[in-house]
Design an enzyme around this catalytic site. Structure first.
Site, PDB file in Angstrom:
ATOM      1  N   TYR A   1       0.845  -1.195   0.000  1.00 57.26           N
ATOM      2  CA  TYR A   1       0.000   0.000   0.000  1.00 57.26           C
ATOM      3  C   TYR A   1       0.883   1.250   0.000  1.00 57.26           C
ATOM      4  CZ  TYR A   1      -3.928  -3.160   0.756  1.00 57.26           C
ATOM      5  OH  TYR A   1      -4.866  -4.152   0.613  1.00 57.26           O
TER       6      TYR A   1
ATOM      7  N   GLN B   1     -16.783 -36.019   1.849  1.00 59.18           N
ATOM      8  CA  GLN B   1     -15.762 -35.589   0.897  1.00 59.18           C
ATOM      9  C   GLN B   1     -14.566 -34.927   1.574  1.00 59.18           C
ATOM     10  OE1 GLN B   1     -17.174 -33.639  -2.765  1.00 59.18           O
ATOM     11  NE2 GLN B   1     -19.249 -34.123  -2.100  1.00 59.18           N
TER      12      GLN B   1
END
Length: 648
Positions: free
Chosen positions: A177, A425
């Site tokens: 930044y 899963q």
């Protein structure tokens, strides 16, 4: 012998930042949520988010990305302190956080070149006219006079923070930044007093610190966030940042918060699970050698004993917790109480946090394992007046989440799983390299279910007759999805192995492997096989490979696949299989892959909701959740489970 904090006595000892005493060493790190109002003011969602972490026991809560200039906003819903009109909302937030015993800082920020005119309505500005490699919009170079004006804007924003009651401010001089852009030779090519060598490049950030300390002195401690290593060619490295930290201390900083990276090296800023826990701690330890003020470490510090070890060994004085604070607002409180098994684990999966923050549509931060992130008012989950008997069908992630939350609310819950273990899963998802943290979620769900009395029935196939016998008041179908079969000419003459069977150890492959499918399952199966030296080719229909993998994780995944020599073919349709060959079509041309030893199917799943039709008139309340409705991400499936549990 363990002390009163169960082996975490240093972590829960007080420490000062300037004149402010923080009651423990756990800081909630500033992490952009996009929860503010569009005008930069405090929204109810933003306030609730931070107050929940104050309640959870963080010694210091750091509020994210408050712009000193509306032209420096990085995203549309970032917060601001560029106007006196914004002080009132911040004062309410500060009062609420103080009411729960935490100190609170606000992170002052200007994006510089790491924004776009689409967000701000104006051309980005920077030290030099060099675009951000990620956003690629040419910035306008700030004049010398404008740089001095920005110093004043930072000082004025700090004054507003003080007026609102903040205990400290953090200057965001990391992650590429504006403050960091001036510090770095990577982005600062100026030859005026704000450029040239290190002293010139450090003039802007040190002048900002001096302006704030000159106006408010010891009444407003200043923390400076810095990237120890920018991880870009020609950028700041640890040798220079050690010196930069010392210059910042001399300018008046009260603490240094050591992060990593810029937008061009974004995968390092929000490190996925392939980066080790505490991967950035040694940078903090090095900078601590150069300064006499407190140093804050950050970067995948999501294990209590790791946090304790960092401060106990003196590598840092504080640890900043980012994604783990999103996953569990009560992380400190649970550590202190010795309830380590009840900590909601951060999986470093980057699906909900940075994944949604970077999504141009969703924009706002969420969490896979904490569906109440950003919805804190729903997290209390009040007890039910009339408990119901509820059967949850399916022991995958969505089913487990629904089961334990329903039980927590007081319902009598039976969770039936067809296989011999819980997890669905997520079991296979935790097996590829660097994905082991997925197993933390399964363990957490099961631990919480047992705490609240869920009756788990493994190896139980649920049928219409089963439901009729059990006579529940409500049924939640979390039966997940089924893998699609490969349907091409010649498939019946070939032993096509399902990718999940490989990951879960039911099948093995031989040396030359072709994987059909171009998504996460195909990529991670190839990653798994790559560590054993198999020669692997992936053939996928989509034009973009592994598009369903969060972008920052995908960066490192593709690096590993490249190192393993995996051949990736995109935009290709498989048209024919033979005993040792595969034919695919790409751009209307057919190609043949010969000498194949094993063919693996990693096609996307389809919903497994056959039981729903049979139960329509058999139970008073029927809910279908997760992949059983539509195959989506774990983030969406678990969130759906939580909100269904809140309704029943």
């Amino acid at each position: 012998m363990k002390g009163p904090c169960g082996g975490f006595d240093v972590l829960f000892s007080p420490c000062r930042i300037g004149t402010v005493e923080v009651e423990n060493r756990l800081i909630m790190s500033a992490m952009g949520t996009n929860y503010a109002n569009r005008d930069g003011s405090v929204s109810r969602q933003l306030l609730d988010h931070y107050v929940a972490r104050a309640k959870g026991g963080f010694g210091l809560v750091t509020v994210e990305l408050a712009g000193v200039d509306c032209g420096g906003r990085p995203v549309p819903f970032s917060a601001g302190l560029w106007s006196d009109e914004l002080i009132g909302g911040w004062a309410l937030l500060v009062d609420e956080i103080h009411r729960h015993g935490a100190k609170v800082a606000i992170q002052l920020h200007h994006a510089g070149r790491q924004t776009s005119s689409v967000v701000t309505g104006r051309q980005p500005v920077a030290p030099s006219p060099i675009p951000c490699p990620l956003l690629r919009e040419m910035p306008r170079a700030l004049t010398t006079g404008e740089v001095y004006e920005l110093i004043t804007k930072f000082r004025d924003a700090a004054g507003r923070a003080r007026a609102a009651g903040f205990d400290a401010i953090e200057l965001h001089g990391a992650h590429g930044y504006l403050l960091a852009q001036f510090m770095s030779p990577y982005s600062n090519k100026r030859s005026d007093e704000f450029g040239g060598g290190l002293l010139g490049r450090m003039k802007f950030p040190t002048d900002v610190v001096r302006a704030i300390k000159g106006s408010f002195g010891e009444s407003l401690p200043v923390i400076y966030r810095i990237s120890g290593d920018e991880k870009v060619e020609g950028g700041l490295t640890l040798g220079e940042t050690r010196v930069a930290a010392r210059l910042l201390e001399e300018a008046g900083c009260d603490a240094i918060h050591v992060s990593i990276g810029t937008y061009a090296s974004l995968p390092y800023i929000v490190g996925p699970a392939c980066l080790p826990p505490g991967y950035n701690v040694e940078a903090a330890a090095e900078i601590k050698k150069s300064v006499g003020i407190p140093v804050i470490a950050v970067g995948r510090i999501n294990e209590p004993y790791l946090a304790e070890d960092i401060v106990r060994t003196g590598r840092a004085d504080f640890v900043a917790i980012g994604r783990q604070a999103i996953a569990d607002p009560e992380f400190p409180k649970k550590i202190k109480a010795g309830k380590l098994e009840e900590i909601t684990p951060c999986l470093s999966c980057n699906q909900g946090c940075i994944g949604q923050a970077l999504d141009p549509v969703k924009l706002r931060v969420a969490c896979v394992v904490n569906p109440f992130a950003g919805n804190e008012t729903l997290a209390s989950m009040p007890a039910v007046r009339r408990p119901k008997r509820v059967i949850v069908v399916g022991g995958g992630a969505a089913g487990l989440e629904a089961a334990w939350l329903l039980a927590k609310r007081g319902h009598k819950v039976v969770c039936c799983e067809r296989s011999a273990r819980l997890g669905g899963q997520f079991n296979a998802a935790g097996i590829p390299p660097t994905k082991q943290d997925m197993t933390k979620a399964i363990r957490f769900f099961a631990t919480m279910g047992k705490k609240f009395g869920v009756d788990y029935r493994l190896g139980t196939e649920v049928t219409v007759e089963f439901i009729e016998r059990e006579q529940p008041d409500a049924v939640v179908l979390a039966t997940g999805g089924m893998r699609r079969r490969v349907e091409v000419a010649g498939v019946d003459s070939v032993d096509v192995i399902d990718a999940v069977d490989i990951l879960e150890g039911r099948r093995t492959v031989q040396q030359n492997v072709v994987i059909i499918g171009g998504g996460m399952v195909a990529a991670e199966t190839a990653d798994y096989l790559g560590q054993y030296g198999y020669r692997t080719t992936i053939v996928g229909r989509a034009s973009e490979f592994a598009a369903d993998v969060p972008a920052l994780n995908r960066h490192f995944l593709l690096e590993r696949l490249k190192r393993c020599g995996v051949n990736i073919i995109t935009g290709a349709a498989v048209v024919r299989l033979g005993p040792n060959s595969l034919v695919y079509r790409k751009n209307d041309v057919e190609f043949t892959i010969e000498e194949i030893d094993s063919v693996v199917s990693a096609l996307s799943a389809v919903p497994n909701n056959r039981l729903a039709e049979g139960l329509k008139d058999k139970v008073a309340e029927l809910y279908v959740i997760g992949d059983a409705i539509e195959v989506r991400s774990g983030l969406e499936a678990i969130a759906e489970a939580a909100f269904v549990a809140a309704r029943i």
